[in-house]
Design a protein around this motif. Structure first.
Motif, PDB file in Angstrom:
ATOM      1  N   LEU A  39       0.864  -1.187   0.000  1.00  0.00           N
ATOM      2  CA  LEU A  39       0.000   0.000   0.000  1.00  0.00           C
ATOM      3  C   LEU A  39       0.892   1.226   0.000  1.00  0.00           C
ATOM      4  N   VAL A  40       0.694   2.086  -1.012  1.00  0.00           N
ATOM      5  CA  VAL A  40       1.494   3.309  -1.109  1.00  0.00           C
ATOM      6  C   VAL A  40       0.610   4.487  -0.695  1.00  0.00           C
ATOM      7  N   LEU A  41       1.100   5.226   0.293  1.00  0.00           N
ATOM      8  CA  LEU A  41       0.348   6.377   0.801  1.00  0.00           C
ATOM      9  C   LEU A  41       0.949   7.649   0.259  1.00  0.00           C
ATOM     10  N   SER A  42       0.106   8.498  -0.292  1.00  0.00           N
ATOM     11  CA  SER A  42       0.601   9.804  -0.728  1.00  0.00           C
ATOM     12  C   SER A  42      -0.330  10.873  -0.180  1.00  0.00           C
ATOM     13  N   GLY A  43       0.023  12.122  -0.396  1.00  0.00           N
ATOM     14  CA  GLY A  43      -0.793  13.222   0.120  1.00  0.00           C
ATOM     15  C   GLY A  43       0.105  14.387   0.478  1.00  0.00           C
ATOM     16  N   ALA A  44      -0.514  15.539   0.637  1.00  0.00           N
ATOM     17  CA  ALA A  44       0.247  16.767   0.906  1.00  0.00           C
ATOM     18  C   ALA A  44       0.955  16.680   2.255  1.00  0.00           C
ATOM     19  N   ASN A  45       1.914  17.575   2.461  1.00  0.00           N
ATOM     20  CA  ASN A  45       2.570  17.666   3.775  1.00  0.00           C
ATOM     21  C   ASN A  45       1.494  17.861   4.848  1.00  0.00           C
ATOM     22  N   ASP A 164       8.653   4.988   5.882  1.00  0.00           N
ATOM     23  CA  ASP A 164       8.270   6.403   5.798  1.00  0.00           C
ATOM     24  C   ASP A 164       9.248   7.116   4.871  1.00  0.00           C
ATOM     25  N   GLU A 165       8.775   7.452   3.705  1.00  0.00           N
ATOM     26  CA  GLU A 165       9.564   8.118   2.668  1.00  0.00           C
ATOM     27  C   GLU A 165      10.915   7.422   2.431  1.00  0.00           C
ATOM     28  N   PRO A 166      10.859   6.150   2.028  1.00  0.00           N
ATOM     29  CA  PRO A 166      12.103   5.384   1.883  1.00  0.00           C
ATOM     30  C   PRO A 166      12.995   5.858   0.757  1.00  0.00           C
ATOM     31  N   SER A 167      12.437   6.591  -0.215  1.00  0.00           N
ATOM     32  CA  SER A 167      13.273   6.976  -1.365  1.00  0.00           C
ATOM     33  C   SER A 167      13.974   8.323  -1.172  1.00  0.00           C
ATOM     34  N   VAL A 168      13.656   9.014  -0.062  1.00  0.00           N
ATOM     35  CA  VAL A 168      14.285  10.321   0.155  1.00  0.00           C
ATOM     36  C   VAL A 168      15.799  10.152   0.241  1.00  0.00           C
ATOM     37  N   ALA A 169      16.519  10.984  -0.496  1.00  0.00           N
ATOM     38  CA  ALA A 169      17.991  11.035  -0.519  1.00  0.00           C
ATOM     39  C   ALA A 169      18.634   9.950  -1.392  1.00  0.00           C
ATOM     40  N   LEU A 170      17.836   9.005  -1.902  1.00  0.00           N
ATOM     41  CA  LEU A 170      18.447   7.964  -2.737  1.00  0.00           C
ATOM     42  C   LEU A 170      18.663   8.465  -4.161  1.00  0.00           C
ATOM     43  N   ASP A 171      19.764   8.044  -4.774  1.00  0.00           N
ATOM     44  CA  ASP A 171      19.972   8.333  -6.196  1.00  0.00           C
ATOM     45  C   ASP A 171      19.155   7.333  -7.022  1.00  0.00           C
ATOM     46  N   THR A 195       5.129   5.430   2.491  1.00  0.00           N
ATOM     47  CA  THR A 195       4.679   6.787   2.175  1.00  0.00           C
ATOM     48  C   THR A 195       5.678   7.372   1.193  1.00  0.00           C
ATOM     49  N   THR A 196       5.192   8.233   0.326  1.00  0.00           N
ATOM     50  CA  THR A 196       6.133   8.837  -0.619  1.00  0.00           C
ATOM     51  C   THR A 196       5.573  10.111  -1.234  1.00  0.00           C
ATOM     52  N   HIS A 197       6.497  10.995  -1.585  1.00  0.00           N
ATOM     53  CA  HIS A 197       6.131  12.169  -2.377  1.00  0.00           C
ATOM     54  C   HIS A 197       6.610  11.998  -3.814  1.00  0.00           C
ATOM     55  N   LEU A 208      -3.266   4.940  -1.830  1.00  0.00           N
ATOM     56  CA  LEU A 208      -4.224   5.706  -1.033  1.00  0.00           C
ATOM     57  C   LEU A 208      -3.696   7.129  -0.933  1.00  0.00           C
ATOM     58  N   ARG A 209      -4.468   8.048  -1.502  1.00  0.00           N
ATOM     59  CA  ARG A 209      -4.061   9.451  -1.403  1.00  0.00           C
ATOM     60  C   ARG A 209      -4.869  10.102  -0.286  1.00  0.00           C
ATOM     61  N   LEU A 210      -4.167  10.545   0.740  1.00  0.00           N
ATOM     62  CA  LEU A 210      -4.869  11.145   1.874  1.00  0.00           C
ATOM     63  C   LEU A 210      -5.281  12.568   1.519  1.00  0.00           C
ATOM     64  N   PRO A 211      -6.505  12.953   1.894  1.00  0.00           N
ATOM     65  CA  PRO A 211      -6.964  14.289   1.516  1.00  0.00           C
ATOM     66  C   PRO A 211      -6.254  15.377   2.317  1.00  0.00           C
ATOM     67  N   GLN A 212      -6.216  16.550   1.701  1.00  0.00           N
ATOM     68  CA  GLN A 212      -5.677  17.721   2.407  1.00  0.00           C
ATOM     69  C   GLN A 212      -6.554  17.992   3.628  1.00  0.00           C
ATOM     70  N   ARG A 213      -5.949  18.310   4.756  1.00  0.00           N
ATOM     71  CA  ARG A 213      -6.748  18.448   5.976  1.00  0.00           C
ATOM     72  C   ARG A 213      -7.425  19.795   6.097  1.00  0.00           C
TER      73      ARG A 213
END
Ligand SMILES: Nc1ncnc2c1ncn2[C@@H]1O[C@H](COP(=O)(O)OP(=O)(O)OP(=O)(O)O)[C@@H](O)[C@H]1O
Length: 225
Positions: A39-45, A164-171, A195-197, A208-213
């Motif tokens: 399950l991939v979670l996305s959504g705004a900060n 939690d954002e596993p791809s951050v900083a990876l090339d 989770t990912t941006h 699953l895209r979480l709605p803006q709060r």
């Protein structure tokens, strides 16, 4: 004729809501995840992606609804003791100990797991850190620190990954390795929540895209448009 029932989902979120600081962050979430799924979670900060993972990890309790693992409520103490041993949590705080070498930073976790520590070096080698195994972590770049965290996932080998954002900083190569280990883990029956941006290629994943709060206020970006 005997009709076989489909297996129950390994993890079921049943109408789950979550509050933090007296505010409802997540509302009425329904998700069912079987062995081998992602399950991939996305959504705004601020939309609640980390809160979602924290809830699955048992760090935050649902304010309504229930999270079932193989049909059992994870918030019940007896169940949680078993459930938490299934989890491998990768967060932006990397929990890398500066006094240990790179290798010891993986082995420490492997040994805590009751293993002999022999999976750590191959895991580091797989993540491209073999030649840095005996260095101190201060020698590592951000992306290399993330690779070390991924090596831990491999060495520890627990079935449910909370990333939690596993791809951050990876090339680019690092992201490909991440995609590869996620795919392999799933083929072995493991479950991945991530989770990912940024787009990560995960075959047949649920999204699953979480709605803006809050209603979005204008930002500098809007003014520049
Ligand atoms: N320790 C805390 N106590 C109370 N509220 C918190 C805490 N940490 C985060 N929050 C609030 O919970 C909401 C969701 O935060 P969360 O970290 O889950 O979002 P996110 O989707 O992961 O964001 P990002 O994309 O920035 O990582 C935010 O509005 C935040 O202000």
């Amino acid at each position: 004729m005997h009709i076989r029932k489909p297996p129950p989902p390994c993890i079921l979120l049943n109408n789950v809501s979550c509050m933090r600081n007296a505010q409802t962050i997540l509302r009425n979430i329904n998700v069912s995840v079987h062995d081998g799924s992602a399950l991939v979670l996305s959504g705004a900060n601020g939309s609640g992606k980390t809160t979602f993972l924290r809830m699955l990890a048992g760090f935050s309790r649902p304010s309504a609804g229930e999270i079932l693992w193989n049909g059992h409520d994870i918030t019940s103490p007896g169940v949680y003791q078993q459930y938490k041993l299934q989890l491998n949590w990768l967060s932006l705080k990397d929990a890398i100990k500066s006094k240990f070498t790179v290798l010891e930073n993986v082995q420490w976790y492997e040994v805590l797991e009751g293993k002999d520590g022999k999976a750590s070096l191959p895991a580091l080698e797989f993540m491209g850190l073999g030649r840095l195994a005996n260095d101190k972590p201060r020698m590592l770049s951000m992306g290399q620190r993330k690779r070390l965290q991924l090596a831990r996932l491999l060495a520890i080998g627990r079935p449910i990954w909370l990333l939690d954002e596993p791809s951050v900083a990876l090339d680019q190569e690092g992201v490909q390795l991440l995609e590869y280990i996620i795919s392999k883990h799933r083929k072995e029956g493991g479950i991945v929540f991530a989770t990912t941006h940024t787009p990560i290629e995960i075959e047949d994943a649920m999204y699953l895209r979480l709605p803006q709060r809050f209603p979005r206020r204008k930002t500098l970006v809007d003014l520049l448009d």
